[in-house]
Design an enzyme around this catalytic site. Structure first.
Site, PDB file in Angstrom:
ATOM      1  N   ARG A  38       0.796  -1.285  -0.070  1.00  0.00           N
ATOM      2  CA  ARG A  38      -0.089  -0.086  -0.045  1.00  0.00           C
ATOM      3  C   ARG A  38       0.819   1.340   0.061  1.00  0.00           C
ATOM      4  O   ARG A  38       0.318   2.349  -0.654  1.00  0.00           O
ATOM      5  CB  ARG A  38      -0.978   0.035   1.115  1.00  0.00           C
ATOM      6  N   LYS A 199     -19.524 -16.308   1.318  1.00  0.00           N
ATOM      7  CA  LYS A 199     -20.870 -16.212   1.260  1.00  0.00           C
ATOM      8  C   LYS A 199     -21.501 -15.381  -0.128  1.00  0.00           C
ATOM      9  O   LYS A 199     -20.738 -14.751  -0.516  1.00  0.00           O
ATOM     10  CB  LYS A 199     -21.145 -15.307   2.556  1.00  0.00           C
TER      11      LYS A 199
HETATM   12  P1  AMP Z   1     -14.467 -13.565   0.860  1.00  0.00           P
HETATM   13  O1  AMP Z   1     -13.851 -12.857   2.393  1.00  0.00           O
HETATM   14  O2  AMP Z   1     -15.937 -13.581   0.810  1.00  0.00           O
HETATM   15  O3  AMP Z   1     -13.686 -13.377  -0.442  1.00  0.00           O
HETATM   16  O4  AMP Z   1     -14.145 -14.937   1.164  1.00  0.00           O
HETATM   17  C1  AMP Z   1     -12.921 -15.748   1.720  1.00  0.00           C
HETATM   18  C2  AMP Z   1     -13.019 -16.892   2.326  1.00  0.00           C
HETATM   19  O5  AMP Z   1     -13.833 -17.809   1.851  1.00  0.00           O
HETATM   20  C3  AMP Z   1     -11.801 -17.471   2.663  1.00  0.00           C
HETATM   21  O6  AMP Z   1     -11.605 -17.486   4.090  1.00  0.00           O
HETATM   22  C4  AMP Z   1     -12.078 -19.103   2.460  1.00  0.00           C
HETATM   23  O7  AMP Z   1     -11.587 -19.730   3.365  1.00  0.00           O
HETATM   24  C5  AMP Z   1     -13.651 -19.007   2.378  1.00  0.00           C
HETATM   25  N1  AMP Z   1     -13.852 -20.370   1.360  1.00  0.00           N
HETATM   26  C6  AMP Z   1     -13.785 -20.467   0.146  1.00  0.00           C
HETATM   27  N2  AMP Z   1     -14.222 -21.486  -0.068  1.00  0.00           N
HETATM   28  C7  AMP Z   1     -14.854 -22.179   0.782  1.00  0.00           C
HETATM   29  C8  AMP Z   1     -15.599 -23.210   1.153  1.00  0.00           C
HETATM   30  N3  AMP Z   1     -15.828 -24.324   0.184  1.00  0.00           N
HETATM   31  N4  AMP Z   1     -16.003 -23.610   2.263  1.00  0.00           N
HETATM   32  C9  AMP Z   1     -16.037 -22.635   3.198  1.00  0.00           C
HETATM   33  N5  AMP Z   1     -15.363 -21.498   3.275  1.00  0.00           N
HETATM   34  C10 AMP Z   1     -14.672 -21.128   1.965  1.00  0.00           C
END
Ligand code: AMP
Length: 395
Positions: A38, A199
């Site tokens: 950054r 999610k």
């Molecule tokens: P985000 O911050 O929404 O981009 O999500 C990232 C998080 O999604 C990471 O910590 C991953 O561990 C989680 N993630 C990715 N695939 C899976 C999955 N199949 N089951 C549970 N968590 C997941």
């Protein structure tokens, strides 16, 4: 929404207040900077101002000091790192709008750099208090916002100061607007978006906005299982948002109406527990057996997604395709990153975990653009107007 940049204003001899995003990760024990990305991202704007004889007053937040002076969140390590990178003195004020900041900013000379202390040492910063913003603005003749990472926040230093000064963007915000904005409005086609992460609820705004733009939408990560369940598949113990099943079906329907090809994983890497050590298997279908959870996309999905990436002319990626915290389940994310690095397409990475994965693999310079904003890039991709950009003067 064509905003003025520092190129559109005469900065020579002027005091320029630059809001940077110096919110760098620090080592909890030693307080040392773990990743200076950054700080490096702010250099082009600072160099331009130096070359054009401006008097440079920088400000930023760091961490969450909750509106109180707390040396744990001092910008001192940032001042030192910046000074090293520029090979030039950076004077750190002992305060934000106090005596030292006033003295340093009133005596600053052309080509000098002053860094104010952490703006979040004052609760008025996050409240976007007009008096606080006015005081900050009184240090300068021009305001430059270059903090894309906080552009989705209407705080005093990210938006409020623009009420009192001519306000333009720095080169980092200009670049983010070009790649997350213009280049996705008129993309070279096929335009493919890859979305992962935990999610659906976090990405719903982005999905809806992208359905109007993309030719193909590839969905992986935890959110794929909410779509699976909505379609009546068994998902075992995979992560799922029960209250988003209807929404998932609406998205699938909308994609059909808009003739967007929306693809879910066709096979999965599953595990009996949320762990790197538990029993794992591959299943060649969109069904997860009882007692197992999907933690990564499977090899067939990887191949399918990579083939689609090969034919794309523009690719946007946000969110890991599996649980990359576990080495066993980072394969999907790694292979997609590699496919993007090998692709001739315009490749745009929407910040956060996918950006971190690419950095970790040493593929950063193979991408067209990696956004420096996590939350900000998501909100921008949702089509929202970010306060830190809206406040800037139009061309
Ligand atoms: P985000 O911050 O929404 O981009 O999500 C990232 C998080 O999604 C990471 O910590 C991953 O561990 C989680 N993630 C990715 N695939 C899976 C999955 N199949 N089951 C549970 N968590 C997941």
């Amino acid at each position: 929404m064509n905003k003025k940049t520092i190129r559109d204003i005469d900065v020579s001899g002027k005091k320029v207040l630059v809001r940077c995003d110096f919110n760098v990760p620090l080592d909890k024990e030693t307080g040392e900077i773990i990743d200076n990305r950054r700080i490096r991202a702010a250099i082009p704007t600072i160099k331009y101002l130096l070359d054009n004889n401006a008097k440079i007053i920088l400000c930023s937040h760091l961490g969450r000091p909750k509106g109180e002076f707390n040396l744990k969140y001092s910008l001192r390590p940032v001042a030192e790192e910046l000074s090293k990178l520029l090979n030039k003195e950076v004077k750190l004020a002992k305060d934000v709008i106090g005596e030292d900041a006033v003295n340093l900013s009133s005596n600053i000379k052309e080509g000098e750099i002053v860094l104010l202390e952490n703006v979040r040492f004052h609760k008025e910063e996050e409240e976007n208090n007009p008096e606080f913003a006015k005081k900050l603005a009184s240090f300068a003749d021009i305001y430059v916002n270059d903090a894309f990472g906080t552009a989705h926040r209407a705080h005093a230093s990210t938006a409020g100061v623009a009420d009192y000064l001519p306000a333009v963007s720095g080169f980092l915000i200009e670049k983010e607007l070009e790649f997350l904005g213009s280049s996705l409005e008129n993309p070279e086609r096929p335009f493919v978006a890859i979305l992962g992460g935990a999610k659906v609820s976090d990405k719903i705004g982005v999905i809806e906005n992208l359905l109007d733009k993309v030719d193909t939408l590839l969905i992986g990560g935890g959110m794929a299982y909410t779509f699976y369940k909505a379609q009546g598949h068994n998902i075992g113990t995979s992560i799922c948002e029960e209250d988003k099943l209807e929404l998932a079906n609406e998205i699938l329907e909308k994609a059909k109406q808009k003739e967007v090809k929306l693809l879910l994983p066709i096979d999965n890497h599953i595990s009996s527990e949320y762990s790197n050590e538990a029993e794992d298997r591959f299943v060649e279908e969109q069904e997860i057996p009882e007692g197992f959870m999907g933690l990564d996309i499977g090899p067939k999905t990887i191949n399918l997604f990579c083939e689609i990436i090969k034919d794309a002319k523009t690719v946007l990626w946000n969110g890991p395709l599996g649980v990359t915290e576990f080495t066993k389940f980072e394969e999907g994310t790694k292979k997609i990153a590699k496919a993007l690095a090998e692709s001739k397409a315009v490749t745009i990475i929407g910040g956060g975990d996918s950006a971190a994965a690419i950095e970790k693999m040493g593929l950063a310079d193979k991408m067209t653009h990696i956004s420096t904003g996590g939350g900000a890039s998501l909100e921008f991709l949702e089509g929202k107007i970010l306060p830190g950009i809206a406040c800037l003067n139009n061309k």
